[in-house]
Design a protein around this motif. Structure first.
Motif, PDB file in Angstrom:
ATOM      1  N   ASN B  52       0.818  -1.216   0.000  1.00  0.00           N
ATOM      2  CA  ASN B  52       0.000   0.000   0.000  1.00  0.00           C
ATOM      3  C   ASN B  52       0.855   1.271   0.000  1.00  0.00           C
ATOM      4  O   ASN B  52       0.328   2.384   0.120  1.00  0.00           O
ATOM      5  CB  ASN B  52      -0.955   0.016   1.192  1.00  0.00           C
ATOM      6  N   GLU B  53       2.144   1.118  -0.156  1.00  0.00           N
ATOM      7  CA  GLU B  53       3.049   2.257  -0.251  1.00  0.00           C
ATOM      8  C   GLU B  53       3.494   2.426  -1.697  1.00  0.00           C
ATOM      9  O   GLU B  53       3.619   1.449  -2.442  1.00  0.00           O
ATOM     10  CB  GLU B  53       4.264   2.065   0.665  1.00  0.00           C
ATOM     11  N   ARG B  54       3.789   3.650  -2.082  1.00  0.00           N
ATOM     12  CA  ARG B  54       4.229   3.915  -3.450  1.00  0.00           C
ATOM     13  C   ARG B  54       5.688   4.290  -3.521  1.00  0.00           C
ATOM     14  O   ARG B  54       6.344   4.105  -4.549  1.00  0.00           O
ATOM     15  CB  ARG B  54       3.369   5.027  -4.066  1.00  0.00           C
ATOM     16  N   GLU B  55       6.195   4.857  -2.428  1.00  0.00           N
ATOM     17  CA  GLU B  55       7.583   5.306  -2.435  1.00  0.00           C
ATOM     18  C   GLU B  55       8.118   5.268  -1.018  1.00  0.00           C
ATOM     19  O   GLU B  55       7.381   5.517  -0.052  1.00  0.00           O
ATOM     20  CB  GLU B  55       7.650   6.734  -2.989  1.00  0.00           C
ATOM     21  N   LYS B  56       9.413   4.963  -0.921  1.00  0.00           N
ATOM     22  CA  LYS B  56      10.045   4.928   0.385  1.00  0.00           C
ATOM     23  C   LYS B  56      11.506   5.336   0.240  1.00  0.00           C
ATOM     24  O   LYS B  56      12.149   5.016  -0.759  1.00  0.00           O
ATOM     25  CB  LYS B  56       9.941   3.529   0.981  1.00  0.00           C
ATOM     26  N   HIS B  57      12.002   6.042   1.248  1.00  0.00           N
ATOM     27  CA  HIS B  57      13.376   6.520   1.211  1.00  0.00           C
ATOM     28  C   HIS B  57      14.144   5.987   2.409  1.00  0.00           C
ATOM     29  O   HIS B  57      13.599   5.813   3.498  1.00  0.00           O
ATOM     30  CB  HIS B  57      13.411   8.051   1.245  1.00  0.00           C
ATOM     31  N   SER B  58      15.435   5.748   2.177  1.00  0.00           N
ATOM     32  CA  SER B  58      16.338   5.406   3.269  1.00  0.00           C
ATOM     33  C   SER B  58      17.722   5.876   2.876  1.00  0.00           C
ATOM     34  O   SER B  58      18.387   5.266   2.044  1.00  0.00           O
ATOM     35  CB  SER B  58      16.333   3.892   3.516  1.00  0.00           C
ATOM     36  N   GLY B  59      18.141   7.005   3.455  1.00  0.00           N
ATOM     37  CA  GLY B  59      19.437   7.556   3.090  1.00  0.00           C
ATOM     38  C   GLY B  59      19.495   7.891   1.608  1.00  0.00           C
ATOM     39  O   GLY B  59      18.662   8.619   1.084  1.00  0.00           O
ATOM     40  N   ARG B  60      20.461   7.308   0.909  1.00  0.00           N
ATOM     41  CA  ARG B  60      20.597   7.552  -0.534  1.00  0.00           C
ATOM     42  C   ARG B  60      19.748   6.602  -1.381  1.00  0.00           C
ATOM     43  O   ARG B  60      19.832   6.613  -2.598  1.00  0.00           O
ATOM     44  CB  ARG B  60      22.068   7.412  -0.934  1.00  0.00           C
ATOM     45  N   LEU B  61      18.940   5.798  -0.725  1.00  0.00           N
ATOM     46  CA  LEU B  61      18.094   4.837  -1.439  1.00  0.00           C
ATOM     47  C   LEU B  61      16.676   5.367  -1.571  1.00  0.00           C
ATOM     48  O   LEU B  61      16.117   5.925  -0.633  1.00  0.00           O
ATOM     49  CB  LEU B  61      18.049   3.503  -0.694  1.00  0.00           C
ATOM     50  N   ARG B  62      16.120   5.146  -2.764  1.00  0.00           N
ATOM     51  CA  ARG B  62      14.716   5.477  -2.985  1.00  0.00           C
ATOM     52  C   ARG B  62      14.088   4.305  -3.710  1.00  0.00           C
ATOM     53  O   ARG B  62      14.556   3.886  -4.759  1.00  0.00           O
ATOM     54  CB  ARG B  62      14.580   6.751  -3.817  1.00  0.00           C
ATOM     55  N   VAL B  63      13.027   3.791  -3.146  1.00  0.00           N
ATOM     56  CA  VAL B  63      12.319   2.657  -3.736  1.00  0.00           C
ATOM     57  C   VAL B  63      10.913   3.100  -4.102  1.00  0.00           C
ATOM     58  O   VAL B  63      10.245   3.788  -3.338  1.00  0.00           O
ATOM     59  CB  VAL B  63      12.250   1.476  -2.754  1.00  0.00           C
ATOM     60  N   THR B  64      10.494   2.688  -5.289  1.00  0.00           N
ATOM     61  CA  THR B  64       9.114   2.922  -5.697  1.00  0.00           C
ATOM     62  C   THR B  64       8.447   1.590  -5.977  1.00  0.00           C
ATOM     63  O   THR B  64       9.109   0.594  -6.280  1.00  0.00           O
ATOM     64  CB  THR B  64       9.038   3.804  -6.957  1.00  0.00           C
ATOM     65  N   SER B  73      11.264  -0.134  -8.427  1.00  0.00           N
ATOM     66  CA  SER B  73      12.581   0.346  -8.819  1.00  0.00           C
ATOM     67  C   SER B  73      13.355   0.764  -7.577  1.00  0.00           C
ATOM     68  O   SER B  73      12.780   1.206  -6.580  1.00  0.00           O
ATOM     69  CB  SER B  73      12.474   1.523  -9.789  1.00  0.00           C
ATOM     70  N   LEU B  74      14.660   0.576  -7.670  1.00  0.00           N
ATOM     71  CA  LEU B  74      15.579   0.995  -6.612  1.00  0.00           C
ATOM     72  C   LEU B  74      16.512   2.030  -7.208  1.00  0.00           C
ATOM     73  O   LEU B  74      17.182   1.761  -8.205  1.00  0.00           O
ATOM     74  CB  LEU B  74      16.379  -0.192  -6.080  1.00  0.00           C
TER      75      LEU B  74
END
Lengths: 115, 114
Positions: B52-64, B73-74
């Protein structure tokens, strides 16, 4: 925590010999997974346990492979007899299963070479 | 057949550039995870994104995550030589999340040149 511990780290054996790989999961984790990784087939799940009980062994390639988990802190993967095509890196991983969204923690792997 | 398949299989970039790798999967999922594997090491968990999430960030990482296209995508921004590794996506088997079992893709090998 020491993380997932696997032994041995490297194993070289001759075809036909028995090979036993060992794994100690992270303390408190209740799920344990055995994987095999090769260049050709990638990362394959062989078998996994929940609360020491084998849940799915459909990935075990043949009857030559067997796995046990006699208690929450120890598991073995045995190959008898070994064949050259069993050469691969075998990983053990553990997680704390709560019904979803668990992450798995991998050991360093055992690099097996069967001559 | 693989539940998750990464694209590209290999990627080579210069330090400081961004790296994008993609993952496609076949069945409904409860969550999707990304792992990194340095040469000769075990996999290390990077990030988990729920269905149920579309995007998430962790430091220099972004996941959609696009569940309608069954893809994720990473993105690694401002890459460093230390980011050189193989990256795997992993999904739970049937979206129920009831087993803890994950299916891993074949991975993308990233080389970051200094």
């Amino acid at each position: 925590d020491a993380g997932v511990i696997q032994s041995p780290r490297h194993e070289v054996t001759e075809m036909g010999q028995e090979v036993t790989l060992r794994c100690k999961p992270i303390s408190g984790h209740n799920s344990l997974f055995w994987y095999r990784q090769t260049m050709m087939r990638g990362l394959e799940l062989l078998i996994y346990f929940n609360n020491n009980v084998p849940i799915d062994d459909s990935g075990m390639p043949e009857d030559r492979f067997s796995a046990k988990m006699p208690n929450a802190s120890f598991s073995t993967l045995k190959i008898q007899p070994s064949e050259p095509r069993d050469s691969a890196v075998y990983f053990c991983a553990s997680s704390y299963f709560t019904g979803g969204q668990e992450t798995q923690y991998f050991g360093p792997g055992t690099r097996l070479l069967v001559l | 057949s693989q539940q998750g398949e990464e694209d590209p299989q290999a990627l080579s970039i210069q330090e400081g550039e961004n790296a994008t790798m993609n993952c496609s999967y076949k069945t409904s999922i409860n969550n999707l995870q990304w792992y990194r594997q340095n040469s000769g090491r075990g996999l290390v968990h990077l990030i988990l994104i729920r269905s149920n999430e579309r995007e998430k960030h962790s430091g220099r990482l972004r996941v959609t995550l696009d569940t309608s296209k069954k893809s994720s995508s990473l993105l690694i921004t401002a890459s460093r030589a230390a980011d050189t590794a193989s990256y795997f996506c992993a999904t739970d088997v049937d979206g129920s999340g009831n087993t803890g079992k994950l299916i891993f893709g074949q991975g993308t090998t990233l080389q970051v040149k200094p």
